[in-house]
Scaffold this active site. Structure first.
Site, PDB file in Angstrom:
ATOM      1  N   CYS A  20      -2.290   8.228   4.088  1.00 63.01           N
ATOM      2  CA  CYS A  20      -2.351   7.824   2.683  1.00 63.01           C
ATOM      3  C   CYS A  20      -3.708   8.158   2.085  1.00 63.01           C
ATOM      4  CB  CYS A  20      -2.049   6.338   2.539  1.00 63.01           C
ATOM      5  SG  CYS A  20      -3.119   5.270   3.524  1.00 63.01           S
ATOM      6  N   GLU A  59       0.876  -1.168   0.000  1.00 63.07           N
ATOM      7  CA  GLU A  59       0.000   0.000   0.000  1.00 63.07           C
ATOM      8  C   GLU A  59       0.910   1.213   0.000  1.00 63.07           C
ATOM      9  OE1 GLU A  59      -1.778   3.223   0.490  1.00 63.07           O
ATOM     10  OE2 GLU A  59      -1.309   2.671   2.556  1.00 63.07           O
TER      11      GLU A  59
END
Length: 496
Positions: free
Chosen positions: A283, A249
């Site tokens: 994020c 990720e």
């Protein structure tokens, strides 16, 4: 705190005896602890311990492995406030956010414990009446977990608990910015009496401690959350080894789309949360606010006014909304992009920057930077991840234009849509490229039982929750024949 590695059930110093300091980003003169600085030899010892423990651990029933996760949760609950304060102090997250980080870790461990008694396979019909067909999962082996600093408690647990539940053993390297939080996780597993070698901890840098884990021939799976630059290297290394699987990720350039019929009061509050929680260091943070041109002036005025009221300071102060950036290098990066926005023609609405007066002088504090800019392919600030309180307001006229702007970045993690029209929401849901989406909500707030992952540069799409159970295992087909004759599928003859 005296941070050590944890290998084969023992707390040990790094082989070379080196150490590094963990400091409070809100008070960078405050040393929170000295931590073992590991190298390749430490990583190799940890992988060897995990490999040795694997046969015993995989041999336990899934239910018994789940019971260790239950005891792990109880160990966390017994010291939730202590862990929360450590997360706030080491990661610079406001106390409420730090506590949510800890609670999220608890929720994920509970979720995985609940899976222990659920089906881990299927009975599959066969076209032959005298056959039974089954599918079940086997653990892969040693799993390397490399986690970031911004969710130093929750994200490691996202990755560690599915791996352990399915019978894998783990080597864990927390971020060098938050090693003490990573150590606290392992302490809680130790209190749960996890068998030696099942979970191992190696502190240090990515190059010296993390990379030897990634490239080690006995590591079967690599689970990583962090930057695209590092994640892309990990993917390349894993592709070259036929045995390795990976989930990475790697960030986002996320957007909120505020449509013509949006509830602006709701949208403004959600935009503040999306852009400035964790000081924009998520994020899933929204650094692009796509606003219908007819609502731009009203939205911009309200958004800037609310941003001016944000309280910035010591994360342990309950009145604080935004803590510090994590490091000096993070400040330099945000400062660079703020200046670049001006150079690329931004209309600056709130000129944020380094805070250096009073108590702010002691930490890496930065105030919000907000600007308006028409979408352009050549504007770096509209395409590159900043990871800080840096936000662009981008006007659009039509839904087609909104979709084009949204998708015209190399990332595809989080998206939020504000409209009162379900047809518009559905269209944007279908045409925008993202992995985690919201309607009339901020781009933050993922829950542990939902998939979490992105497209394009954002990652491989399965870094957490139940999809990860498949990644850390391999599916096995098992077919049993009950006839005294061999009967084949597809009409294949068994004659010899």
């Amino acid at each position: 705190m005296n941070g050590k590695n944890y290998i084969a059930g023992s707390w040990v110093e790094a082989v070379g005896g080196a150490r590094f300091e963990s400091r409070n980003p809100a008070r960078f003169d405050q040393v929170l602890g000295a931590v073992a600085l590991s190298n390749r030899e430490d990583a190799e010892q940890a992988v060897a311990a995990a490999k040795t423990a694997f046969p015993y651990w995989r041999g336990l029933s899934r239910v018994k492995r789940g019971e260790y996760l239950d005891r792990f949760v109880e160990a966390i609950k017994a010291q939730t406030d202590e862990i929360t304060r450590l997360v706030a102090s080491e990661a610079g997250k406001a106390y409420n956010e730090a506590k949510a980080d800890v609670v999220e870790g608890i929720h994920m461990a509970q979720y995985m414990f609940g899976h222990a008694r659920l089906s881990s396979g299927q009975v599959v019909p066969s076209e032959i009446a005298e056959k039974d067909a089954y599918m079940f999962r086997k653990p892969k082996g040693v799993v390397a977990v490399i986690s970031p600093w911004n969710f130093p408690f929750a994200i490691p647990i996202w990755l560690i608990t599915p791996a352990l539940l399915e019978g894998n053993t783990v080597v864990f390297k927390p971020s060098g910015n938050t090693p003490l939080v990573g150590e606290k996780i392992v302490e809680c597993f130790e209190r749960a009496e996890l068998p030696p070698g099942v979970l191992n901890l190696v502190h240090g840098t990515g190059e010296d401690a993390g990379w030897p884990m990634v490239t080690h021939p006995d590591v079967e799976v690599v689970l990583f959350t962090g930057s695209y630059d590092v994640g892309s290297r990990i993917k390349e290394a894993c592709v070259k080894d036929y045995r390795k699987m990976y989930a990475c990720e790697m960030g986002g350039k996320n957007a909120m789309i505020i449509c013509q019929d949006a509830d602006l009061d709701l949208a403004v509050r959600a935009a503040i949360l999306s852009a400035f929680k964790t000081t924009g260091q998520r994020c899933t943070s929204a650094s692009r606010l796509l606003v219908h041109e007819s609502r731009m002036e009203e939205f911009a005025a309200a958004f800037v006014a609310m941003a001016r009221r944000i309280v910035i300071g010591d994360p342990l102060d309950p009145q604080v909304f935004m803590g510090p950036l994590i490091s000096e290098s993070a400040m330099k990066k945000v400062d660079f992009y703020n200046l670049l926005a001006k150079q690329e023609g931004a209309q600056v609405l709130l000129d944020g920057g380094r805070l250096e007066e009073g108590a702010h002088r002691q930490g890496y504090f930065f105030s919000p930077f907000i600007y308006r800019m028409a979408h352009r392919k050549d504007a770096r600030v509209l395409h590159e991840e900043v990871f800080g309180p840096h936000v662009a307001l981008i006007p659009f006229r039509t839904l087609e234009e909104a979709v084009t702007i949204h998708n015209d970045v190399e990332y595809g993690l989080a998206c939020s849509v504000f409209t009162e029209d379900y047809r518009i929401a559905r269209r944007l849901r279908e045409e925008c490229e993202f992995g985690v989406g919201y309607w009339n909500l901020p781009t933050i707030g993922a829950e542990v039982h939902l998939p979490f992952g992105g497209l394009k540069k954002s990652g491989t799409g399965v870094p957490a929750s139940w999809p990860l159970l498949d990644l850390v295992t391999h599916k096995v087909a098992w077919t049993v024949g009950y006839s005294h004759e061999i009967k084949m599928a597809q009409g294949l003859s068994a004659d010899v």
